[in-house]
Design a protein around this motif. Structure first.
Motif, short mmCIF file in Angstrom:
data_model
loop_
_atom_site.label_atom_id
_atom_site.label_comp_id
_atom_site.label_asym_id
_atom_site.label_seq_id
_atom_site.Cartn_x
_atom_site.Cartn_y
_atom_site.Cartn_z
N LYS A 337 -26.74 14.35 87.30
CA LYS A 337 -27.78 15.36 87.13
C LYS A 337 -27.49 16.23 85.92
CE LYS A 337 -29.79 15.76 91.67
NZ LYS A 337 -29.82 16.45 92.96
N PHE A 338 -26.23 16.50 85.68
CA PHE A 338 -25.88 17.28 84.49
C PHE A 338 -26.37 16.57 83.24
CE2 PHE A 338 -23.77 19.91 81.60
CZ PHE A 338 -22.98 19.15 80.75
N ARG A 340 -28.62 14.28 82.92
CA ARG A 340 -30.07 14.18 82.82
C ARG A 340 -30.64 15.50 82.29
NH1 ARG A 340 -34.08 13.83 87.87
NH2 ARG A 340 -33.20 15.89 88.19
N HIS A 341 -30.10 16.59 82.78
CA HIS A 341 -30.60 17.89 82.34
C HIS A 341 -30.31 18.12 80.87
CE1 HIS A 341 -30.22 22.51 82.40
NE2 HIS A 341 -31.46 22.19 82.22
N SER A 343 -29.70 15.83 78.45
CA SER A 343 -30.12 14.84 77.46
C SER A 343 -31.18 15.45 76.56
CB SER A 343 -30.69 13.62 78.19
OG SER A 343 -31.33 12.76 77.28
N GLY A 345 -33.41 13.88 74.79
CA GLY A 345 -34.68 13.19 74.90
C GLY A 345 -35.08 12.40 73.68
N PRO A 349 -32.66 4.97 75.65
CA PRO A 349 -31.76 4.61 76.75
C PRO A 349 -31.20 5.84 77.46
CG PRO A 349 -31.17 3.44 74.74
CD PRO A 349 -32.17 4.47 74.36
N ARG A 351 -32.40 9.07 77.54
CA ARG A 351 -33.44 9.85 78.20
C ARG A 351 -33.90 9.17 79.48
NH1 ARG A 351 -37.31 9.34 74.37
NH2 ARG A 351 -38.42 7.73 75.50
N GLU A 352 -34.21 7.90 79.40
CA GLU A 352 -34.72 7.22 80.58
C GLU A 352 -33.59 6.78 81.50
OE1 GLU A 352 -37.82 7.29 80.91
OE2 GLU A 352 -38.57 7.58 78.88
N GLY A 353 -32.48 6.41 80.91
CA GLY A 353 -31.38 5.90 81.72
C GLY A 353 -30.78 6.97 82.62
N ASN A 355 -32.28 9.60 83.71
CA ASN A 355 -33.31 9.87 84.70
C ASN A 355 -33.28 8.83 85.82
OD1 ASN A 355 -35.44 11.24 85.71
ND2 ASN A 355 -36.92 10.54 84.19
N TRP A 356 -33.24 7.58 85.44
CA TRP A 356 -33.23 6.48 86.40
C TRP A 356 -31.99 6.55 87.27
CZ3 TRP A 356 -33.74 0.75 84.47
CH2 TRP A 356 -34.05 -0.08 85.55
N LYS A 359 -32.33 9.17 89.89
CA LYS A 359 -33.27 8.79 90.94
C LYS A 359 -32.67 7.77 91.88
CE LYS A 359 -37.41 9.83 88.33
NZ LYS A 359 -38.60 9.28 87.67
N MET A 360 -31.90 6.85 91.33
CA MET A 360 -31.27 5.86 92.22
C MET A 360 -30.24 6.52 93.12
SD MET A 360 -30.90 2.27 90.26
CE MET A 360 -30.36 2.84 88.69
N PHE B 97 -36.29 0.40 79.66
CA PHE B 97 -36.23 1.85 79.73
C PHE B 97 -37.55 2.48 79.35
CE2 PHE B 97 -32.15 2.48 81.12
CZ PHE B 97 -31.15 1.95 80.34
N ILE B 100 -40.15 2.32 82.24
CA ILE B 100 -39.95 2.87 83.58
C ILE B 100 -40.81 4.10 83.83
CG2 ILE B 100 -37.63 1.96 83.84
CD1 ILE B 100 -36.50 4.63 83.34
N GLU B 133 -38.64 3.64 91.52
CA GLU B 133 -38.73 5.06 91.82
C GLU B 133 -40.11 5.57 91.40
OE1 GLU B 133 -35.67 5.48 92.81
OE2 GLU B 133 -34.84 3.77 91.79
N GLY B 180 -35.06 16.39 77.00
CA GLY B 180 -34.66 15.26 77.84
C GLY B 180 -35.85 14.56 78.46
N SER B 183 -39.36 16.12 78.24
CA SER B 183 -40.02 16.42 76.97
C SER B 183 -41.47 15.97 76.98
CB SER B 183 -39.38 15.70 75.79
OG SER B 183 -38.03 15.61 75.86
N GLU C 148 -25.61 25.21 84.25
CA GLU C 148 -24.60 24.18 83.95
C GLU C 148 -23.27 24.84 83.65
OE1 GLU C 148 -25.30 21.35 84.65
OE2 GLU C 148 -27.42 21.04 84.34
#
Lengths: 472, 787, 220
Positions: A337-338, A340-341, A343, A345, A349, A351-353, A355-356, A359-360, B97, B100, B133, B180, B183, C148
């Motif tokens: 989570k750190f 993701r917060h 990143s 953006g 890879p 930004r989305e990675g 996040n993914w 979620k998983m 990516f 998603i 998800e 992130g 955005s 954080e």
């Protein structure tokens, strides 16, 4: 480690009252190293730094002397940027230096700028460090009045301007090119490398960027000489290092160690190890961006190369210890989570990675995952590593990947348990097998709040609208 | 700076050796070797690559990490692999990516069928998605501006649109907010994204996140045809592709001519196509009967018009409007001179110029190309505001300043939107552009009149001297001191000047000053330097070269007999009875020309007014006796000439509505009825006649012009250009020509911005722009004067 | 039926879910003639502008200054800064929304950033945050945020109260913490980081007396 006292270069009497003032600092011999350096040629100063073999203390571990020599010669504006955006979780060593002995940093900056030929310098300090930034402001004011900053320092030909620039809360601004963009007043997005900051850095000019600790070590190197410094530590990791130890230890804090001592010495010897009755489950040797190591790796020497060989990295020198009462899932979730917060953006890879991955992990926690999701998560981490614009993606993917690899059984057990308490898997066979393993008991200290019948505790999870702030 | 030269190097890609110029980006170099590397965020027109999307990762031998092809310049001996397992895995993972958080909108997304994301997913994606998800959701679609809709869920954060807004158009209104995974693209505090070039982000966006609201749900890519043509709504003459469905123009896209428009379009060019299909368009011939215009048959209209023209005979005047093609102007000039014996026709708004001056200004040796604006060492923008007169040039100048270190200087009566980019901005009073040019050329040679002339022009003498120093220093490196006073500049200087410099009674002085300036700046025969005129009319240059001038024939040839009346004199003649009939070829004097009050009297006083028009604007509505429906530019066939001399071809893209006939056909039929056989049976025949009549177009064919155009100055026939004889040129003292500062209103009323045009008025999508332009605010997006 | 929540965007920048107001003019560089900027804010921003070779570098310090004056980076605040810096407000909004410490919604006067990152979380920071959050409740004077890593893992779990680091905190400290803030007193003085000695036993050659105190005992 031998009974002799370890070498202390940076933390010498660091709690002496008034050390942050010029008066006390000079009485203790401060700014003598600067005088010594100015009496040499810049090339000679650079030779000392190269001879010391000091590697960047901020995380990348790149040899400082080599980095300085990358800067082009010429009379254009050159910049020296001190990276004081200490945001790596678990790291708080620069804070100690800036708060208690800001003049050491300033002196180090002046000497390094002399060696590099830089005439403008900036300290980019994270906005959260209000006290430390105030200390630096006051010290800068004193230094300027005393003639250490400005035109013709101490009568030499070297001039330097220094600006303390406060950040506003973004981990990515600790990445060197993200820092440059942030210092230029833009969003802190990292840049492509090449071109490297040595050629095109701040305002597209030649720039030297170094960590606070690296620069703060420069006066000591000048005092004792580069070769003497190189005698400390081990061959590829010379000198002393400040290590921040935190997490499940009895004496968290900053310690100055000689590189190459065993990690067990630091965690148990200096920091007191986990509390009574607990064992080390896993530990991060270099902040939360480093792959985790287990209790089996406690004897690995604490230096750049040994840790790299052990499959992790020294990074910023921040050890986070997790004891065996903590579910690995919680650790993974916090770390993911750190990132993701934080990143930025810019690249796909990361930004989305990130996040993914979060979620998983959330799905695993809620009991809607299967062991296949672990494989997918591991595969996502592999797809992130090496494909991103900067190392933030790797900084998440490597620890998470290492956790999945080393604690696979625990993850799978959790998946099963969560599924069952969710009412999703009431098969008899699985129940008895896991019951035999004792895996049906709730582990202590879990953040999960399951109730029978599959209901979730309300409000247990963020993600509802408007809760991005807080960012966890 | 001069255009970059590059040596050719060889590199290996996928086992094949390819030769490319050095430092080409790997993506482009691979394309030259027939290897495609997928990209999203890479767009060379946007400046430096950012390497954000990571789609173009390839393996370069010797470098452990995969490199982005868009930011890696090729070096001699580089070995690249794009088909290895590592690269394929990386590409598939990046596609995974990207998808998603991408919604499954293809069936309802305008971009479907012409979508790079679809194509790249199909070509380089893994084929299955493992993401189960919930995706990220936004309220969609939302209006970003009256023209653009934004769908943030579809956005793949490639940064192209924000880079355009920030670095190309430099209006900095479209930005990324948050960080992130959160955005998104937005503007400040709910303000709409309104800018002269906002429509370009629709084409830049590789997915359906930014879509055109006028085009929403109108067509699918398999329903439409594309037809290339040239937009004639302003002198920039951008190359366009018109999207056609069922004979209607549905949208206009760029056709990327780096010598003309550099791949951008202004919002007027992009959205004014709607005006071609509105009900207000005239589609039948009209005759005024009992005070009202009513539709009649072609025969009837032609008879009536011919009768009126025959009655007036040599007392006919003609105004040729900017949207006319060269052929139309040429045929009209033949109708007037050979058919009616009248020399009174004009296509200039700025007033008469001697033939020698026309020739001197059009001299090929002094002519700069449009792309020189980008690469010159210094550009002086004199008496013109590019964003109002030919918007695309504004982008080109910004690009030059931003990417090539161009030194821009702006000299104008009003604040300019380029002031922020200019190294120096100088103001002078309205109408005194010519005097200012004289002052500047005096300053270049360090002459004694500098002070006096500057003051006459209403400018600060010191500013004029600084400007001279700046221009003379062009091409010198930063370190060299300013010892160049009195010498010619070492580098290339381009002077971009507006037609109003030569307007009014001071026109001759203006031309003289301009030529002296050209001399002082050493632009003659220097590649990359020169003069570039922005005419007021879209095809101003072409019409002049075709002979639509009172004192020049085709090819700027000398005419026998007395010169005809110019535009203003035509109005005067009509008002006081000297002239009887008026032919308006795609021009409405009350909308386009200065001296509205005079023209009202002129139109009222004319016995016959024949108009070829597309819309019933006020002049025509109230005063025309016969109205022939005119073609819009997508229906036209013919040629136009770009301000830098590039001949460009218009090809019909859509069918003419109603009973609209081709312009050349109307003129040919009219000519027949007044007793002149123009011998033109189709469009190419008209072009052939034109080419044969203009010596410096000799040998030109429509094929040679093709889709990209050809500059006549670069052909052999340029030797046929009639040289100006200095002795015959009239002289005028600039000091005499200086005018007292006039009221702003008088000047502004005469020189309308291109945004104030019927095409903008009648396009529903552009309606929001029109009221602000009617008030004739300078459309400067850094704040102009408020009236 | 899934219990995994729908990930809704929910941005902290207001207006993210609204269409652009087509009646408004495009947001250009604010006109000094029509934008009123408080004098002290203007002089503070100009002082920052003078420090850097490029005026845009002053964006972060200028926005922080405007936030101190206005309480948050409101559209009005951003326009004022944009007017002094001669940039478009969109640029400043883009910068402000990137950083955690710049608020894009109205918030309480007193900021309490409770670190909930890994080291502090291992020491119970999540419970601490929940306790602080509940105790502050709806009080408009408080801006309680989970933050954080604040770089103070040695006093985990900790919080930064208006820039002052206090820790290690327990749930029992929370009422006193909020009381101190409301009263305007130094917050939990004995737990402030400023008074803490370094943990390294080899660092100091003697016991330095004065304001300093020994490090608190215990860890996790």
């Amino acid at each position: 480690m031998a009974a002799a006292a370890p070498p202390i270069l940076l933390f010498t009497d660091i709690d002496q009252p008034g050390l942050n003032t010029l008066d006390v600092y000079e009485r203790r011999g401060g700014y003598q190293a600067l005088r010594k350096a100015l009496a040499m040629t810049p090339e000679a100063v650079l030779e000392q730094l190269k001879a010391s073999g000091i590697r960047g203390r901020g995380g990348a571990g790149f040899a400082m002397g080599t980095k300085i020599s990358f800067l082009p010669k010429g009379s254009m504006d050159k910049y020296l940027v001190c990276n004081a955006d200490e945001s790596e979780p678990g790291t708080f060593k620069d804070r100690e230096l800036m708060q208690k002995t800001p003049h050491t940093l300033i002196e180090g900056i002046i000497i390094a700028s002399y060696a590099a030929g830089a005439n403008r310098s900036f300290i980019y300090i994270r906005g959260e460090y209000v006290l430390q930034a105030d200390m630096l402001d006051a010290a800068l004011h004193e230094a300027r009045n005393a003639g250490y900053i400005g035109e013709g320092i101490l009568g030499s030909e070297h001039s330097l301007s220094l600006v303390v620039h406060r950040g506003a809360g973004a981990y990515i601004c600790g990445e060197e090119t993200g820092l440059l963009d942030s210092l230029e007043g833009k969003r802190g997005n990292p840049r492509l490398k090449p071109p490297f900051p040595a050629n095109q850095g701040l305002y597209q000019g030649p720039t030297l960027i170094n960590n606070v600790e690296t620069l703060a070590t420069v006066p000591a190197i000048m005092e004792m000489g580069g070769e003497e410094y190189a005698k400390l530590g081990v061959e590829t990791s010379t000198g002393t290092k400040l290590v921040s130890v935190s997490g499940h230890v009895t004496r968290p804090g900053n310690y100055e160690i000689e590189l190459g001592i065993s990690s067990r010495e630091i965690i148990y010897g200096l920091a007191g190890g986990p509390p009574e009755g607990r064992q080390v489950k896993c530990w991060f040797p270099g902040g939360s961006s480093s792959p985790v190591l287990t209790a089996a790796d406690l004897d690995v020497p604490y230096d750049f190369n040994s840790l790299a060989q052990a499959g992790s990295m020294l990074g910023s020198g921040a050890i986070i210890v997790v004891d065996d009462a903590t579910p690995i899932l919680d650790v993974a979730m916090k770390v993911a989570k750190f990132y993701r917060h934080e990143s930025c953006g810019k690249c796909t890879p990361c930004r989305e990675g990130t996040n993914w991955t979060v979620k998983m992990l959330e799905r695993i926690e809620l009991g809607e995952a299967t062991p296949m999701d672990l494989e997918i998560m591991a595969s996502v981490q592999e797809h992130i590593i090496g494909n991103c614009l900067c190392v933030l993606g790797d900084a998440m993917a490597m620890p998470i990947g290492s956790m999945i690899a080393k604690f696979k059984d625990e993850f799978e057990a959790h998946i099963e348990r969560a599924r069952m308490s969710n009412g999703l898997n009431r098969a008899g066979v699985a129940d008895t097998a896991l019951a035999a393993q004792g895996a049906l008991e709730e582990p202590p200290g879990t953040l999960l709040a399951h109730q029978p019948g599959g209901e979730q505790a309300p409000g247990a999870h963020e993600g509802a609208p408007g809760t991005h702030r807080g960012g966890i | 700076m001069p255009r970059p030269e590059a040596r050719t190097i060889t590199f290996t890609i996928d086992g094949r050796e390819v030769q490319v110029p050095e430092n080409t980006m790997l993506v482009d170099a691979a394309a030259q070797g027939d290897v495609e590397i997928p990209v999203f965020c890479y767009e060379p027109k946007l400046g430096h690559p950012v390497g954000a999307c990571r789609m173009c990762l390839v393996e370069v031998e010797g470098i452990p990490k995969l490199q982005t092809g868009c930011s890696t310049p090729v070096k001699d001996g580089m070995v690249v692999y794009t088909q290895s397992e590592r690269v394929k895995t990386a590409q598939q993972s990046v596609v995974e990516f990207l998808l998603i958080n991408h919604p499954l909108d293809c069936p309802v997304c305008d971009k479907g069928g012409e979508c790079p994301l679809q194509d790249i997913t199909f070509g380089w994606g893994g084929g299955i998605s493992r993401f189960i998800e919930p995706k990220r959701h936004f309220v969609k679609p939302l209006e970003l501006s009256p023209l653009i809709a934004i769908d943030r869920e579809r956005c793949i954060l490639c940064y192209r649109c924000v880079r355009f807004s920030q670095e190309v158009a430099e209006d900095y209104q479209l930005v990324l907010l948050e960080r992130g995974a959160h955005s998104y693209v937005s503007t400040f505090d709910g303000h709409p994204y309104v800018a002269p070039f906002s429509g370009n982000i629709i084409e830049l966006c590789p997915v359906g996140a930014l879509t055109s609201r006028p085009y929403r749900f109108r067509a699918r890519p398999w329903d439409i045809e594309g037809a290339g043509s040239v937009c004639t709504l302003c002198p920039a003459q951008c190359n366009v592709t018109i999207t056609v469905r069922d004979e209607r123009a549905l949208r206009v896209l760029q056709r990327d001519n780096v010598e003309v428009d550099d791949g951008w379009l202004c919002d007027k060019g992009r959205f004014a196509y709607q005006s071609f299909h509105v009900d207000e368009r005239i589609t039948e011939p009209l005759i005024r009967d009992g005070g009202q215009l009513r539709p009649v048959s072609w025969e009837r209209a032609l008879e009536e018009a011919a009768a009126g023209l025959k009655r007036a005979g040599a007392q006919t005047g003609a105004i040729v409007g900017g949207q006319s093609t060269n052929e139309e102007g040429f045929l009209l000039s033949r109708l007037m001179r050979d058919g009616l014996g009248s020399p009174h026709l004009d296509s200039r708004r700025a007033g008469p110029l001697a033939l020698e001056h026309h020739r001197a200004l059009a001299d090929p040796k002094l002519q700069a190309r449009l792309s020189d604006l980008e690469f010159a060492h210094a550009v002086l923008v004199l008496d013109t505001e590019p964003v109002n007169d030919a918007p695309i040039l504004d982008l080109r100048l910004r690009k030059g300043v931003r990417q090539h270190g161009l030194k821009l200087a702006v000299a104008s009566p009003h604040p300019s939107s380029l002031d922020a980019n200019a190294a120096l901005s100088v103001r002078y009073t309205v109408g005194n552009g010519g005097v200012f040019a004289a002052a500047l050329s005096a300053a270049l040679s360090d002459g004694p009149d500098t002070e006096q002339l500057a003051r006459r022009a209403g400018a600060e003498p010191e500013a004029v001297r600084q400007l001279a120093a700046l221009l003379q220093g062009a091409g010198l490196s930063e370190d060299s001191t300013g010892e160049s006073a009195g010498e010619a500049p070492a580098g290339e200087v381009v002077v971009l000047w507006g037609e109003r410099l030569t307007a009014g009674p001071g026109g001759a002085a203006g031309v003289q000053a301009l030529l002296a300036l050209a001399d002082g700046l050493n632009v003659a025969d220097v590649d990359g330097a020169g003069l570039l005129e922005l005419p007021a009319a879209s095809n101003g240059r072409g019409l002049r070269e075709a002979g639509a001038l009172p004192n020049a024939g085709p090819g700027l040839s000398r005419l026998d007999g007395q010169a005809g009346r110019d535009t203003r004199a035509i109005a005067e003649g009509l008002a006081d009875g000297g002239l009887a009939a008026l032919y308006l070829l795609q021009s409405d004097p009350l909308r386009e020309l200065p001296d509205r009050e005079l023209w009202e009297r002129a139109l009222a006083g004319a016995s016959t007014v024949i108009a070829q028009a597309a819309f019933l604007t006020e002049g025509i509505l109230e005063h025309a006796n016969v109205v022939f429906p005119a073609e819009a530019y997508p229906e036209k066939e013919g040629t136009v000439v770009h301000p830098d001399g590039r001949m460009q071809r218009l090809r019909p893209a859509i069918a003419r509505p109603g009973s609209v006939r081709a312009g050349w056909q109307i003129l040919a039929e009219l000519a027949l009825r007044v007793g002149l056989d123009l011998d033109v049976l189709n469009g190419p025949m008209a072009s052939r006649q034109l080419f044969d009549s203009v010596p410096f177009y000799a040998g030109l064919t429509l094929e040679e012009i093709g889709g990209r155009g050809v500059r006549w100055q670069e052909r052999d026939a340029v030797l046929e250009f009639p040289a100006a004889s200095a002795e015959a040129a009239p002289e005028q003292s600039p000091a005499e020509a200086a005018q007292a500062p006039e009221e702003d209103a008088a000047d502004l009323a005469g020189w309308r911005s291109v945004w104030d045009a019927p095409e903008v008025e009648y396009s529903p999508a552009l309606e929001f722009l029109f009221p602000r332009e009617r008030a004739v605010l300078p459309l400067s997006y850094s704040g102009g004067e408020r009236i | 039926m899934t219990s995994v929540h729908r990930f809704e965007h929910g941005s902290r920048v207001p207006g993210w879910d609204l269409p652009a107001d087509l009646e408004k003019d495009p947001a250009e560089i604010p006109d000094p003639a029509t934008t009123a900027v408080p004098d002290d804010l203007r002089s503070e921003i100009e002082a920052h502008l003078a420090l850097y070779p490029d005026h845009r570098s002053a964006a972060l310090p200028a926005l922080a200054a405007a936030q101190r004056v206005h309480g948050w980076c409101s559209p009005e605040a951003i326009e004022q800064v944009a007017c002094v810096m001669r940039v478009t407000p969109a640029y400043l909004e883009s910068v402000a929304s990137f950083y955690d410490m710049l608020e894009t919604t109205p918030v309480g006067r007193h900021s309490v950033y409770v670190c909930t990152n890994i080291s502090c979380s291992l020491c119970g920071a999540d419970e601490l945050y929940a306790a602080v959050s509940d105790a502050a409740g709806d009080d408009p004077d408080f801006n309680v945020r989970a933050f954080e890593c604040l770089g103070a893992c040695d006093i985990a779990p900790m919080a930064s109260v208006d820039g002052v680091y206090v820790g290690p905190l327990t749930v029992a400290d929370v009422p006193q913490l909020l009381e101190d803030i409301r009263a305007g007193r130094p917050v939990l003085p004995e737990k402030q980081l400023a008074r803490r000695l370094v943990a390294d036993p080899n660092a100091n050659s003697q016991e330095w007396v004065g304001e300093n105190r020994s490090p608190a005992e215990g860890g996790a």
